[in-house]
Scaffold this active site. Structure first.
Site, PDB file in Angstrom:
ATOM      1  N   CYS A 112      41.571  39.140  15.983  1.00 45.38           N
ATOM      2  CA  CYS A 112      42.814  39.694  15.417  1.00 45.38           C
ATOM      3  C   CYS A 112      42.812  39.684  13.891  1.00 45.38           C
ATOM      4  CB  CYS A 112      44.021  38.931  15.941  1.00 45.38           C
ATOM      5  SG  CYS A 112      44.225  39.067  17.718  1.00 45.38           S
ATOM      6  N   HIS A 246      49.943  40.715  10.902  1.00 41.01           N
ATOM      7  CA  HIS A 246      49.366  40.980  12.223  1.00 41.01           C
ATOM      8  C   HIS A 246      50.493  40.882  13.240  1.00 41.01           C
ATOM      9  CE1 HIS A 246      47.129  40.807  15.824  1.00 41.01           C
ATOM     10  NE2 HIS A 246      47.242  39.498  15.991  1.00 41.01           N
ATOM     11  N   ASN A 276      50.390  43.511  20.623  1.00 41.30           N
ATOM     12  CA  ASN A 276      49.332  42.983  19.762  1.00 41.30           C
ATOM     13  C   ASN A 276      48.075  43.828  19.970  1.00 41.30           C
ATOM     14  OD1 ASN A 276      47.246  41.559  18.603  1.00 41.30           O
ATOM     15  ND2 ASN A 276      47.901  39.558  19.370  1.00 41.30           N
TER      16      ASN A 276
HETATM   17  N1  ACO Z   1      56.792  35.773  32.122  1.00 41.12           N
HETATM   18  C1  ACO Z   1      57.490  34.727  32.580  1.00 41.12           C
HETATM   19  N2  ACO Z   1      57.115  33.450  32.369  1.00 41.12           N
HETATM   20  C2  ACO Z   1      55.976  33.237  31.683  1.00 41.12           C
HETATM   21  C3  ACO Z   1      55.195  34.289  31.174  1.00 41.12           C
HETATM   22  C4  ACO Z   1      55.650  35.592  31.433  1.00 41.12           C
HETATM   23  N3  ACO Z   1      54.995  36.675  30.985  1.00 41.12           N
HETATM   24  N4  ACO Z   1      54.147  33.777  30.519  1.00 41.12           N
HETATM   25  C5  ACO Z   1      54.235  32.443  30.597  1.00 41.12           C
HETATM   26  N5  ACO Z   1      55.338  32.115  31.310  1.00 41.12           N
HETATM   27  C6  ACO Z   1      55.836  30.792  31.656  1.00 41.12           C
HETATM   28  C7  ACO Z   1      54.744  29.742  31.682  1.00 41.12           C
HETATM   29  O1  ACO Z   1      54.044  29.778  32.896  1.00 41.12           O
HETATM   30  C8  ACO Z   1      55.556  28.488  31.518  1.00 41.12           C
HETATM   31  O2  ACO Z   1      56.093  28.162  32.754  1.00 41.12           O
HETATM   32  P1  ACO Z   1      56.160  26.616  33.251  1.00 41.12           P
HETATM   33  O3  ACO Z   1      57.051  25.946  32.237  1.00 41.12           O
HETATM   34  O4  ACO Z   1      56.750  26.737  34.607  1.00 41.12           O
HETATM   35  O5  ACO Z   1      54.755  26.141  33.204  1.00 41.12           O
HETATM   36  C9  ACO Z   1      56.697  28.892  30.598  1.00 41.12           C
HETATM   37  O6  ACO Z   1      56.739  30.337  30.660  1.00 41.12           O
HETATM   38  C10 ACO Z   1      56.525  28.449  29.163  1.00 41.12           C
HETATM   39  O7  ACO Z   1      55.195  28.729  28.769  1.00 41.12           O
HETATM   40  P2  ACO Z   1      54.732  28.627  27.275  1.00 41.12           P
HETATM   41  O8  ACO Z   1      53.306  29.066  27.187  1.00 41.12           O
HETATM   42  O9  ACO Z   1      55.068  27.272  26.729  1.00 41.12           O
HETATM   43  O10 ACO Z   1      55.710  29.714  26.618  1.00 41.12           O
HETATM   44  P3  ACO Z   1      55.868  30.129  25.132  1.00 41.12           P
HETATM   45  O11 ACO Z   1      57.272  30.093  24.716  1.00 41.12           O
HETATM   46  O12 ACO Z   1      54.881  29.425  24.241  1.00 41.12           O
HETATM   47  O13 ACO Z   1      55.491  31.669  25.165  1.00 41.12           O
HETATM   48  C11 ACO Z   1      53.620  33.026  24.593  1.00 41.12           C
HETATM   49  C12 ACO Z   1      54.216  32.070  25.611  1.00 41.12           C
HETATM   50  C13 ACO Z   1      54.491  34.248  24.518  1.00 41.12           C
HETATM   51  C14 ACO Z   1      52.202  33.410  25.046  1.00 41.12           C
HETATM   52  C15 ACO Z   1      53.585  32.334  23.220  1.00 41.12           C
HETATM   53  O14 ACO Z   1      53.017  31.064  23.317  1.00 41.12           O
HETATM   54  C16 ACO Z   1      52.812  33.103  22.198  1.00 41.12           C
HETATM   55  O15 ACO Z   1      53.101  34.234  21.889  1.00 41.12           O
HETATM   56  N6  ACO Z   1      51.804  32.463  21.580  1.00 41.12           N
HETATM   57  C17 ACO Z   1      51.047  33.090  20.527  1.00 41.12           C
HETATM   58  C18 ACO Z   1      49.826  33.552  21.090  1.00 41.12           C
HETATM   59  C19 ACO Z   1      49.415  34.869  20.553  1.00 41.12           C
HETATM   60  O16 ACO Z   1      50.150  35.622  19.952  1.00 41.12           O
HETATM   61  N7  ACO Z   1      48.154  35.155  20.804  1.00 41.12           N
HETATM   62  C20 ACO Z   1      47.619  36.402  20.452  1.00 41.12           C
HETATM   63  C21 ACO Z   1      46.317  36.280  19.759  1.00 41.12           C
HETATM   64  S1  ACO Z   1      46.400  35.207  18.405  1.00 41.12           S
HETATM   65  C22 ACO Z   1      47.384  35.969  17.380  1.00 41.12           C
HETATM   66  O17 ACO Z   1      47.371  37.168  17.401  1.00 41.12           O
HETATM   67  C23 ACO Z   1      48.215  35.200  16.471  1.00 41.12           C
END
Ligand code: ACO
Length: 319
Positions: A112, A246, A276
């Protein structure tokens, strides 16, 4: 010698994939995705649409905006994690498709952060006099790397391409790349990676991510990179007219803006409609804000990204 950004272009595949469609085949909902990420829809390349196809259209748009032709370009860098083939470089195919018959062309892999790394690389080539006019592209068919059963990753990403033309300019004037900052910390490899590859598994693999850990790293390191790029230019963050981040997650954009005290109105956000797009996201967002008239010549623009590696960086440019 300065690398002046002469033009920008973007291109998205036609097919729109909405959150509602994802919710039909996954245990998720439009509300969850919008609340946690800000993403409403993303574009998905057609089966026969390759990264180089997206890259070429974005490149032509950038060349038109810059008033430059194939015969002017003597460096092509394609930042991508989703090359057409393992080799040759997608940049070589783009070079041939566009009729660029001189100079070097190569791919750059920083996931990214790829566009920021490619911009900094091109800037170094131009400033050292090793090329005159560079075509710098971020292009991805990232959807090909997704595990469509993993709701934690497949909802985030989309496909697209963005490009800029950078040209070496001598003499007075203050337009161009002012400073860049790049960083990699390979110790965080396992937070975000693809579980396949030529040498390790002889497969393509799928994206794996520890989302909440990446989130925390992103806010911290992106903020640091932005401050460092400004410090290297001897400027305060308040001097920046536009922030082009980004487009990973609206909450990351908001978190960084809050941490640095940046007015949200100055942050270009396309994440709702692009998702993304990895290396394509920064030039695509730049293209949107230049074309809709928000970013104007002479203004200071700060771009930033974080991605797998982990890699991160920032680039400060006077348009
Ligand atoms: N729909 C519903 N529930 C979901 C989903 C979904 N699509 N995805 C995850 N969950 C659930 C998980 O299973 C978890 O459930 P549990 O508590 O029963 O285990 C709950 O939601 C919380 O999960 P977290 O991973 O803690 O949720 P978070 O608030 O962190 O959101 C997300 C997840 C959106 C992926 C977030 O962490 C994020 O955006 N992180 C950044 C990662 C990113 O952007 N990566 C891209 C490449 S790197 C970059 O570009 C910066």
């Amino acid at each position: 010698m300065r690398s002046v950004l002469l033009g920008v272009g973007g291109h998205l595949p036609e097919r729109v994939l909405t959150n509602a469609e994802l919710a039909k085949r996954l245990d998720t909902s439009d509300e969850w995705i919008v609340e946690r990420t800000g993403i409403r829809e993303r574009r998905i390349a057609a089966d026969d649409e390759k990264t180089s196809d997206l890259a070429c259209v974005a490149a032509l748009n950038a060349m038109n905006a810059a008033g430059r032709e194939a015969s002017d370009i003597d460096l092509v860098i394609v930042a991508t994690t989703t090359p057409d083939l393992t080799f040759p470089a997608t940049a070589a195919r783009v070079q041939a498709e566009l009729g660029i018959n001189q100079g070097a062309a190569f791919d750059l892999q920083a996931v990214c952060s790829g566009f920021i790394f490619a911009l900094a690389t091109a800037d170094n080539f131009l400033v050292r006099g090793q090329a005159k006019t560079a075509l710098v592209i971020g292009a991805e068919t990232f959807s090909r790397l997704l595990d469509w059963d993993d709701r934690g990753t497949c909802i985030l990403f989309g496909d697209g391409a963005g490009a800029v033309i950078l040209e070496a300019e001598d003499g007075p004037g203050d337009r161009g790349v002012i400073s860049t900052f790049l960083r990699t910390d390979g110790r965080m490899h396992d937070l975000l990676y693809v579980d396949g590859g030529v040498s390790e598994t002889n497969t393509v693999g799928k994206v794996r991510m520890v989302g909440n850990a990446v989130f925390r790293q992103a806010v911290e390191h992106i903020s640091g990179a932005m401050l460092e790029a400004c410090a290297r230019a001897g400027l305060s963050i308040d001097a920046v007219d536009w922030f082009v981040p980004h487009q990973a997650n609206q909450r990351i954009l908001d978190g960084v803006a809050r941490k640095l005290g940046i007015d949200a109105q100055k942050v270009v956000s396309t994440v709702a409609f692009h998702g993304n797009t990895s290396a394509a996201s920064v030039p695509l967002a730049l293209d949107v804000a230049v074309r809709d008239g928000r970013i104007k010549p002479g203004q200071l623009v700060l771009m930033e990204a974080l991605g797998g590696g982990l890699t991160w960086g920032a680039a400060l440019v006077r348009m």
